[in-house]
Motif scaffolding. Structure first.
Motif, PDB file in Angstrom:
ATOM      1  N   ASP A  37       0.836  -1.197   0.000  1.00 46.34           N
ATOM      2  CA  ASP A  37       0.000   0.000   0.000  1.00 46.34           C
ATOM      3  C   ASP A  37       0.872   1.249   0.000  1.00 46.34           C
ATOM      4  O   ASP A  37       0.593   2.234  -0.694  1.00 46.34           O
ATOM      5  CB  ASP A  37      -0.905  -0.013   1.232  1.00 46.34           C
ATOM      6  CG  ASP A  37      -2.065   0.971   1.124  1.00 46.34           C
ATOM      7  OD1 ASP A  37      -2.508   1.224  -0.011  1.00 46.34           O
ATOM      8  OD2 ASP A  37      -2.515   1.480   2.157  1.00 46.34           O
ATOM      9  N   VAL A  41       0.875   4.218  -2.993  1.00 46.18           N
ATOM     10  CA  VAL A  41       0.690   5.653  -2.752  1.00 46.18           C
ATOM     11  C   VAL A  41       1.880   6.444  -3.290  1.00 46.18           C
ATOM     12  O   VAL A  41       1.715   7.507  -3.900  1.00 46.18           O
ATOM     13  CB  VAL A  41       0.479   5.927  -1.247  1.00 46.18           C
ATOM     14  CG1 VAL A  41       0.537   7.428  -0.952  1.00 46.18           C
ATOM     15  CG2 VAL A  41      -0.864   5.361  -0.791  1.00 46.18           C
ATOM     16  N   GLN A  44       1.732   6.834  -6.977  1.00 50.77           N
ATOM     17  CA  GLN A  44       0.673   7.747  -7.391  1.00 50.77           C
ATOM     18  C   GLN A  44       1.034   9.207  -7.149  1.00 50.77           C
ATOM     19  O   GLN A  44       0.560  10.090  -7.869  1.00 50.77           O
ATOM     20  CB  GLN A  44      -0.625   7.419  -6.639  1.00 50.77           C
ATOM     21  CG  GLN A  44      -1.248   6.089  -7.041  1.00 50.77           C
ATOM     22  CD  GLN A  44      -2.452   5.751  -6.194  1.00 50.77           C
ATOM     23  OE1 GLN A  44      -2.662   6.314  -5.120  1.00 50.77           O
ATOM     24  NE2 GLN A  44      -3.270   4.823  -6.663  1.00 50.77           N
ATOM     25  N   THR A  45       1.872   9.464  -6.159  1.00 49.85           N
ATOM     26  CA  THR A  45       2.110  10.855  -5.743  1.00 49.85           C
ATOM     27  C   THR A  45       3.524  11.358  -6.020  1.00 49.85           C
ATOM     28  O   THR A  45       3.847  12.500  -5.705  1.00 49.85           O
ATOM     29  CB  THR A  45       1.828  11.016  -4.232  1.00 49.85           C
ATOM     30  OG1 THR A  45       2.692  10.132  -3.500  1.00 49.85           O
ATOM     31  CG2 THR A  45       0.385  10.684  -3.915  1.00 49.85           C
ATOM     32  N   VAL A 131      -2.482   8.664   3.990  1.00 49.99           N
ATOM     33  CA  VAL A 131      -1.816   8.914   2.716  1.00 49.99           C
ATOM     34  C   VAL A 131      -0.617   9.835   2.907  1.00 49.99           C
ATOM     35  O   VAL A 131       0.456   9.621   2.314  1.00 49.99           O
ATOM     36  CB  VAL A 131      -2.813   9.501   1.700  1.00 49.99           C
ATOM     37  CG1 VAL A 131      -2.097   9.981   0.444  1.00 49.99           C
ATOM     38  CG2 VAL A 131      -3.862   8.448   1.327  1.00 49.99           C
ATOM     39  N   GLN A 134       2.263   7.899   4.481  1.00 45.18           N
ATOM     40  CA  GLN A 134       2.870   6.937   3.568  1.00 45.18           C
ATOM     41  C   GLN A 134       3.698   7.622   2.493  1.00 45.18           C
ATOM     42  O   GLN A 134       4.755   7.129   2.087  1.00 45.18           O
ATOM     43  CB  GLN A 134       1.779   6.083   2.913  1.00 45.18           C
ATOM     44  CG  GLN A 134       1.101   5.116   3.875  1.00 45.18           C
ATOM     45  CD  GLN A 134       0.001   4.325   3.208  1.00 45.18           C
ATOM     46  OE1 GLN A 134      -0.422   4.621   2.094  1.00 45.18           O
ATOM     47  NE2 GLN A 134      -0.487   3.307   3.892  1.00 45.18           N
ATOM     48  N   ALA A 135       3.235   8.756   2.002  1.00 44.69           N
ATOM     49  CA  ALA A 135       3.898   9.434   0.893  1.00 44.69           C
ATOM     50  C   ALA A 135       5.056  10.316   1.338  1.00 44.69           C
ATOM     51  O   ALA A 135       5.885  10.717   0.522  1.00 44.69           O
ATOM     52  CB  ALA A 135       2.877  10.285   0.126  1.00 44.69           C
ATOM     53  N   ASP A 227      -9.001   6.670  -6.889  1.00 43.15           N
ATOM     54  CA  ASP A 227      -7.918   6.451  -5.938  1.00 43.15           C
ATOM     55  C   ASP A 227      -6.719   7.341  -6.252  1.00 43.15           C
ATOM     56  O   ASP A 227      -6.123   7.947  -5.364  1.00 43.15           O
ATOM     57  CB  ASP A 227      -7.509   4.977  -5.977  1.00 43.15           C
ATOM     58  CG  ASP A 227      -6.714   4.567  -4.751  1.00 43.15           C
ATOM     59  OD1 ASP A 227      -6.857   5.223  -3.702  1.00 43.15           O
ATOM     60  OD2 ASP A 227      -5.948   3.595  -4.843  1.00 43.15           O
ATOM     61  N   SER A 231      -5.431  10.507  -3.874  1.00 44.25           N
ATOM     62  CA  SER A 231      -4.075  10.538  -3.312  1.00 44.25           C
ATOM     63  C   SER A 231      -3.364  11.837  -3.671  1.00 44.25           C
ATOM     64  O   SER A 231      -2.658  12.431  -2.840  1.00 44.25           O
ATOM     65  CB  SER A 231      -3.266   9.338  -3.819  1.00 44.25           C
ATOM     66  OG  SER A 231      -3.784   8.132  -3.314  1.00 44.25           O
TER      67      SER A 231
END
Length: 300
Positions: A37, A41, A44-45, A131, A134-135, A227, A231
């Motif tokens: 996960d 993230v 995605q970011t 999020v 995590q990012a 999603d 994010s």
């Protein structure tokens, strides 16, 4: 469910399960799949390219423990959002289907959508926190939030940005939650029921595994666009890039429409075992509750 004609057995089985079972099952699953996960993230970011490369980058920069960054945020999110969605889904199924037998597919999808809407609103602040945590270490140092844990992070988010920060990204997050629960919870029930109806499998771990596999694939594909957008909104700095339309315009200009499926492979890789673990764990927790009640237990 048991088909026993015993009144005692039927009453035990038909009694609602504790509302928190779904949150516990989701927390167990999320703890195991957290590194995937986290990688999803960050793909995605950030500018990371490829799941394996992103994992290697995390380990290189922060050590193996870096794969557990933001775990407390994940657990807080599961015991709010996930607990709510499972409890609300059970309630919604009872509201939309009063008759005997299994609800039709559209009613299960409707119940999943209702549960997703409720859970999406309740869970958005904790989703934002998760999020961000995590990012964080994939971002430039000057753009990091540096939350120590979920409690301190939630306090800082509220004190520094106001209560309005609780609603940041609520639109796409709630949309994603509706799509997720409509596709994951409803499709799991549908796959499970159809496989049993066709007498291909009996109720048990193998059936739960196959139904989870189908549910995870359906949910990943349906939820990917919302999603990704969610994010990017939640981790954006500055007002100009934090609106849904602003993020979509900027992402379309830079990457084209396929940006909506960026991170699909790690999302599927993460969601598939998560879905399997959630439902296998939840089914076993339910069996444990049934056994406890059958032995005379009154607390659950």
């Amino acid at each position: 469910m048991s088909t026993s004609t015993s009144n005692n057995t039927v009453s035990i089985v038909n009694k609602p399960y504790p509302f928190w079972l779904g949150g516990v099952a989701a927390s167990i699953a999320a703890s195991i799949t957290h590194p995937l996960d986290l990688t999803k993230v960050r793909l995605q970011t950030s500018g990371d390219k490829g799941m394996i490369k992103s994992i290697r980058k995390t380990i290189h920069n922060n050590g193996a423990r870096g794969l557990l960054d933001g775990l407390t945020g994940t657990l807080l999110r599961q015991m709010t959002y996930s607990m709510t969605r499972f409890a609300a889904y059970d309630w919604a199924k009872g509201e939309v289907h009063k008759g005997p037998g299994q609800p039709p597919a559209w009613k299960m999808a409707l119940a999943g959508s209702m549960a997703g809407g409720i859970a999406g609103v309740i869970g958005t602040p904790f989703e934002t926190l998760m999020v961000r945590m995590q990012a964080d270490k994939a971002k430039p140092i000057e753009q990091r939030y540096n939350y120590r844990n979920s409690i301190q992070g939630f306090y800082r988010m509220t004190s520094e940005e106001g209560i309005g920060s609780w609603a940041r990204g609520m639109g796409p997050n709630t949309l994603r939650s509706i799509l997720m629960n409509m596709s994951q919870l409803a499709s799991y029930d549908w796959f499970k029921h159809e496989l049993m109806r066709a007498k291909m499998l009996e109720d048990g771990p193998v059936l739960h595994f196959i139904a989870s596999l189908g549910a995870g694939t359906v949910a990943t594909t349906v939820c990917s666009p919302a999603d990704v957008i969610k994010s990017r909104i939640m981790t954006a700095h500055g007002q100009g890039t934090s609106s849904t339309l602003g993020v979509i315009r900027q992402s379309l200009a830079k990457e084209g429409p396929m940006f909506m499926f960026k991170g699909w492979v790690p999302a599927w890789t993460r969601l598939q075992p998560t879905t399997i673990l959630i439902f296998l764990t939840l089914e076993q927790l339910k069996k444990g509750v049934d056994a406890y009640r059958a032995s005379g237990g009154k607390l659950l």
